[in-house]
Design an enzyme around this catalytic site. Structure first.
Site, PDB file in Angstrom:
ATOM      1  N   GLY A  25       0.862  -1.176   0.000  1.00  0.00           N
ATOM      2  CA  GLY A  25       0.000   0.000   0.000  1.00  0.00           C
ATOM      3  C   GLY A  25       0.893   1.218   0.000  1.00  0.00           C
ATOM      4  CB  CYS A  26       0.678   4.470   1.694  1.00  0.00           C
ATOM      5  SG  CYS A  26       1.614   6.000   1.845  1.00  0.00           S
ATOM      6  CG  PHE A  27       6.148   4.392  -0.821  1.00  0.00           C
ATOM      7  CD1 PHE A  27       6.126   5.660  -0.283  1.00  0.00           C
ATOM      8  CD2 PHE A  27       6.178   4.276  -2.203  1.00  0.00           C
ATOM      9  CE1 PHE A  27       6.147   6.789  -1.082  1.00  0.00           C
ATOM     10  CE2 PHE A  27       6.207   5.399  -3.020  1.00  0.00           C
ATOM     11  CZ  PHE A  27       6.188   6.652  -2.448  1.00  0.00           C
ATOM     12  CG  ASP A 104      -3.490   5.354   1.144  1.00  0.00           C
ATOM     13  OD1 ASP A 104      -3.864   6.535   1.012  1.00  0.00           O
ATOM     14  OD2 ASP A 104      -2.602   4.994   1.938  1.00  0.00           O
TER      15      ASP A 104
END
Length: 142
Positions: A25-27, A104
């Protein structure tokens, strides 16, 4: 120079290290989780798995490049195993969510593990089987 770990975040890396790229997902949150693992040499965020060289954020978010937001994790093999890295990878997100994590959403937030060796590939496949059989997550909970 990595600002948190005070190490190089691009190769060549020290001899006794191994590496993998994980997409959860969001890093940003995932990268921070790996910083906390004793034995992680360095991390770097970026985009992986797509078909365009050096895409911009806007291009990746369009869904047309095929990239994921990902984290390069490099670790000291005397202190951590690939299994340790996969365990943290699985703790960072819900791998059964499709194209998103939490708030996200988009194809760039899908789950992926980009292995480098046949041994890593076998371990990834075993982890995938385990997740499917004994998952603590509800399937496709998006």
């Amino acid at each position: 120079m990595h600002r948190v770990l005070k190490t190089k975040f691009h190769g060549p890396f020290p001899e006794n290290t191994d590496q993998v790229i994980v997409a959860t997902g969001c890093f940003w949150g995932s990268e921070k989780a790996f910083w906390r693992m004793p034995g992680v040499y360095t991390t770097a965020v970026g985009y992986s798995g797509g078909k365009k060289d050096n895409p911009t954020y806007e291009q990746v978010c369009s869904g047309r490049t095929g990239h994921t937001e990902a984290v390069l994790v490099v670790w000291d093999k005397d202190r951590l195993s690939f299994t340790d890295i996969v365990r943290m990878y699985l703790q960072c997100h819900n791998p059964t969510q499709v194209n998103g994590q939490g708030n996200d959403h988009g194809t760039q937030y899908r789950t992926a593990l980009y292995y480098n060796t046949e041994e890593q590939k076998k371990s990834c496949r075993s982890s995938n089987s385990f997740i499917r059989k004994k998952s603590r997550w509800k399937e496709n909970s998006n």
